[in-house]
Design an enzyme around this catalytic site. Structure first.
Site, mmCIF file in Angstrom:
data_model
loop_
_atom_site.group_PDB
_atom_site.id
_atom_site.type_symbol
_atom_site.label_atom_id
_atom_site.label_comp_id
_atom_site.label_asym_id
_atom_site.label_seq_id
_atom_site.Cartn_x
_atom_site.Cartn_y
_atom_site.Cartn_z
ATOM 1 C CG LEU B 278 -9.628 -4.079 12.478
ATOM 2 C CD1 LEU B 278 -10.609 -3.539 13.491
ATOM 3 C CD2 LEU B 278 -10.016 -3.617 11.081
ATOM 4 N NE ARG B 279 -1.053 -5.407 16.034
ATOM 5 C CZ ARG B 279 -0.871 -5.447 17.358
ATOM 6 N NH1 ARG B 279 -0.369 -4.403 17.967
ATOM 7 N NH2 ARG B 279 -1.170 -6.517 18.040
ATOM 8 N N GLY B 280 -3.120 -3.479 10.641
ATOM 9 C CA GLY B 280 -2.531 -3.018 9.388
ATOM 10 C C GLY B 280 -3.146 -1.703 8.945
ATOM 11 C CB THR B 283 0.080 0.442 11.120
ATOM 12 O OG1 THR B 283 -0.248 -0.390 12.204
ATOM 13 C CG2 THR B 283 1.505 0.889 11.220
#
Lengths: 598, 341
Positions: B278-280, B283
């Protein structure tokens, strides 16, 4: 007092570079001199030293210099004596205001090059070591002595990019330096005048345009050219850069960086100009002769012409050997590169290069670095002696410093791909895929991959050993196929490359993708019989060299000649009809894993 | 201190500049990785950013620049002092700390203060680079050449936001939240994917191809080298304006609304690109919000998502070396599919 003498041969350029360099060493980053070692280079280095301002430091940096010595750190002896931590300045900080000579720059490790580059960029050394944090202003010039043979042995590109001058003593002369075009007084005067010298926009534009035309992307190239032009003008007593200065600067700075041949000038334009500018047809150095000092200012009307003059001078000055390189596809030229050179081949049991130390426990399989351990213990001696009231040297567990070695399983895989005949495209595509998959996967193991393709008359090194996926993609994007099958040349090239890799401390594995049916002999002529005899001879040489290898036949119907070739090479044979990149990768990894473990 | 090239004088390289500004506006975006060719001014830009950053409020005397009133993120000393009474505060420049190649581990994490231990017999902690970089920026030039054990260390600290020191009889933990900035040249080696993932944004820089721009780069560089103070003075007004923009954007950031539609689009984009985790998405939304704040907008619009997408996502794509197109092109293709051309 002529500013530039005629006959701008390499000897003259060396003398000229020495004078230019002496005016502002720190402003140029430095000089790289490519040559075999010999008296010529030594004389040149001495000359550079002599021309520096009096008292400027001139240090030599050995390749195996440790970080502590290079950057600075705890001074062991002084610390023990004083009973408190004493900082030792490193080699870089010591060379402030002068030069750092770098012998055997072609073997400079990337990590060391990066430290040098940081200093050249920032003009300071940042020390964060052994409990010290400080900065030393450090304005140095690097004199890189490049003694590499062949084209794969060069100083790291990152370093070269930051050095204004690239001299080559290799082809034309052995570094005999002619009379200096400027004397010491002129150099002294130029130092004082330099800050007032300006280069016009036309000059900047000409440099940028010429750099683009010869495929030089880095902005440092035109920037250095501008600096050199200014210094040249200062030496000649001008306050404004003339066309002549621009011509000299482009010859010295831009031409040696060429990565492609400039396109020929557009005919109609040069025609228009030719009337009022005869000199343009002459070689550029004569052109500069005709310009009197002080009166060669480039006025706005000349702009367009200056671009052409500069580009023309670059074109004329691109060294012949560089041109040859630009013509020959990547490296059929490398076959002669590594033959008969003796050297330390392998290190002892704990293989790999030492890579610094770190604190840690003494366990089986680790080695204590005694000096570093003492260094860690040194500052504490006074305190510990007070506590224990004994005069011994106190070393405690926290002080232990363990030697670290580079991964001993650093492998290099050399793909040798048959790009001949009908199945070439398929084979090449899969090999390419395997190379890229391997690189995409290799950040942990730090493997290197190289690719040699053979077809027609010769074998070409398409991808020199690399672990950069970006570079591989670029090199592999256009691979030609078709033609004859020169198996012998391919095996020779692979053996030479693998041999070089082994010297550098890698464990090479050769992976050959072919059906083994040689039909081009070593001398490039056809004839199946001679070709096969040559191939078998080369294959046996490979076996004698003890290189681990694998022959993969990915044709639809595997042919006995590939198996025969494998037997001659002492290689494992693997028929893989319809193999794709991933199957290939698995097969290769199985073999390299065994080699590395062996 | 050597003079620093002004940020606003950097020619072109808009994506890099925007990414750096966005991370200055919202540090939680998580750092910037700048990869590119030699001589494109990567480190120049990072060093220039340092001058541009507005001052921050810290506790007087705290070695980790703790923020007053941020209970969770304060060091133990500040906690104690806060419990005893009010903390005195001061304004200090946001730290931009260099982690040079060749740094030793003890300087990175911190170690026993030798001088004090020897002269006063006190067991005191001498903070390292991680402490100095707390609430600021940690800059690693040539990040792909950083030694593996230092990379491991950075990964660990960047993930936890806390530096734990257990050495030489010390047992210390202190906050170490920093924006990691790395620069490097991909031709010198790839970055480990774990480290890649720690960078919020990644930018690819190339030398400008237009002649005019290149001439301008060389001209300004030459002017700067010739007389740094004059050059810096000349660009001071532009830098000041930029700094005001950053300050204003920082103040506006929390008020910038992220509509559900925008979140949905971000998620769709990440799904179509198949990014891991989910970091994408996170960010991407944060970066778009920072861009909206810089744009003086009150809500995130499609253009912000579009502009943020390449930097936020290109290094998170599952690596498929057999796909000829570079990751930048893949992101652009996916955004064009989603948002229309």
């Amino acid at each position: 007092m002529t500013s530039v003498t005629a006959g701008a041969g390499p000897e003259h350029d060396a003398a000229l570079v020495a004078c230019l360099f002496a005016v502002d060493p720190g402003g140029f980053g430095g000089v790289s001199v490519r040559s075999g070692c010999g008296p010529g280079v030594d004389r040149f280095v001495k000359l550079l030293h002599r021309l520096l301002p009096a008292g400027a430091p001139f240090r030599r940096m050995p390749l195996q210099v440790a970080d502590g010595r290079l950057l600075g750190g705890l001074d062991l002896a002084a610390t023990l004596q004083a009973g408190r931590p004493v900082l030792e300045r490193g080699l870089l900080a010591d060379a402030d205001g002068g030069c750092l000579v770098l012998p055997m720059a072609e073997r400079l490790p990337l990590a060391l090059a990066a430290r040098l580059c940081a200093v050249l960029d920032n003009k300071e050394v940042i020390v964060e070591r052994d409990g010290f944090a400080c900065r030393h202003a450090t304005r140095i010039a690097v004199i890189a002595l490049d003694e590499g043979y062949g084209d794969d042995e060069r100083p790291p590109a990152a370093l070269l990019d930051r050095l204004a001058f690239h001299l080559n003593f290799e082809a034309a002369h052995r570094g005999e330096v002619q009379d200096l075009p400027f004397d010491a007084d002129q150099i002294e005067a130029a130092r004082a005048r330099l800050s007032a010298v300006m280069a016009g926009d036309a000059v900047l534009k000409a440099f940028c345009q010429a750099a683009a035309a010869i495929g030089v992307a880095s902005v440092r190239a035109p920037f250095f050219a501008t600096r050199v032009a200014c210094v040249h003008a200062a030496l000649a007593g001008r306050e404004r850069v003339s066309d002549a200065d621009a011509v000299v600067a482009s010859r010295l700075v831009l031409a040696p960086r060429a990565t492609m041949r400039p396109a020929p000038p557009a005919p109609e334009e040069s025609h228009e100009d030719s009337d009022d500018r005869d000199q343009q047809q002459n070689p550029p150095e004569n052109n500069s002769l005709n310009q009197e000092a002080g009166n060669g200012e480039s006025d706005a009307a000349n702009n367009g012409k200056l671009d052409d003059v500069v580009l023309e001078s670059v074109r004329a000055a691109i060294p012949a050997h560089l041109l040859a390189q630009l013509e020959v596809p990547a490296a059929a030229r490398r076959s002669s590169a590594a033959s008969g050179r003796a050297g330390a081949q392998r290190q002892s049991a704990l293989r790999g290069r030492p890579a610094g130390t770190r604190s840690g426990e003494l366990k089986a399989g680790t080695r204590l670095n005694i000096v570093e351990t003492l260094r860690a213990a040194a500052p504490w001696q006074k305190l510990r002696r007070q506590q224990s009231r004994s005069e011994r040297v106190h070393v405690r567990r926290d002080d232990f410093r363990i030697k670290r070695f580079k991964h001993r399983s650093e492998t290099a895989t050399v793909f040798v791909v048959d790009a001949s005949g009908s199945s070439a495209l398929h084979r090449l595509a899969e090999a390419k895929g395997a190379v890229e998959l391997m690189l995409a996967d290799c950040y942990v193991r730090r493997d290197r991959v190289a690719l040699i393709a053979f077809r027609g008359g010769a074998a070409d090194l398409i991808l020199p050993p690399t672990r950069s996926l970006a570079r591989a993609k670029r090199s592999l994007c256009a691979l030609p196929g078709g033609g004859g099958t020169p198996v012998a040349s391919a095996l020779d090239a692979a053996a030479a490359l693998a041999d070089g890799l082994r010297r550098k401390g890698f464990t090479p594995t050769i992976v050959m993708l072919t059906d083994g049916r040689a039909n081009v002999a070593r001398d490039g002529n056809g004839g199946r019989e001679q070709a096969e005899a040559d191939a078998r001879a080369s294959a046996r040489m490979l076996r004698v060299a003890g290189l681990a290898s694998l022959v993969i036949d990915i044709s639809r119907q595997p042919h006995p000649s590939a198996e025969q070739l494998a037997a001659d090479m002492g290689a494992r044979y693997l028929p893989l009809p319809n193999a794709d990149a991933r199957t290939l990768l698995r097969a290769v990894q199985a073999v390299t894993a065994q080699t590395a473990a062996a | 201190m050597r003079p620093i090239y002004p940020f606003s004088a950097i020619v072109g390289q808009d994506e890099m500049k925007l990414a750096l500004l966005a991370s200055a506006v919202d540090p939680s975006i998580g750092g910037v990785l700048v990869f590119g060719d030699r001589g494109t001014g990567k480190s120049t830009a990072v060093r220039a950013l340092a001058v541009l950053l507005p001052a921050m409020k810290t506790v007087v005397g705290c070695r980790y620049h703790c923020a007053p009133g941020s209970n969770g993120a304060m060091c133990s000393e500040c906690h104690e002092r806060a419990n005893q009474g009010r903390l005195k505060t001061q304004l200090v420049p946001v730290p931009v700390v260099d982690l040079p190649l060749g740094a030793t581990e003890d300087r990175v994490v911190g170690a026993l203060d030798l001088e004090r231990a020897l002269s006063q017999g006190v067991k005191a902690f001498e903070p390292g680079l991680l402490a100095r970089a707390n609430r600021g920026f940690l800059y690693v030039d040539e990040v792909n050449l950083l030694e593996d054990h230092l990379v491991d260390l950075l990964l660990d600290v960047a993930a936890s936001g806390e530096n734990v020191v257990e050495r030489e009889g010390l047992s210390i933990r202190h906050p170490a939240r920093f924006v990691l900035i790395g620069t490097g040249n991909p031709e010198e080696g790839e970055l480990r994917p774990q480290l890649l993932d720690r960078f919020g944004l990644s930018v690819e820089v190339k030398t400008p191809t237009e002649l005019e721009l290149r001439v301008e780069v060389v001209r300004r560089r030459d002017q700067f080298e010739r007389d740094p103070p004059v050059f810096i003075e000349k660009w001071k007004a532009a830098d000041d304006a930029l700094r005001r923009d950053v300050v204003a954007a920082k103040a506006r950031l929390n008020a910038v609304e992220v509509p559900d539609a925008a979140r949905e689009r971000a998620a769709k984009l990440c799904m179509s690109l198949g990014t891991d985790g989910l970091r994408g998405e996170l960010t991407l939304v944060r970066a778009a919000r920072a861009l909206a704040a810089l744009d003086k907008k009150s809500r995130v619009e499609d253009t912000h998502l579009r502009r943020a997408a390449p930097s936020a996502l290109r290094h998170r794509l599952r690596r498929d070396p057999l796909d000829e197109a570079g990751s930048t092109i893949r992101v652009e293709r996916a955004t064009a599919d989603l948002f229309g051309p």
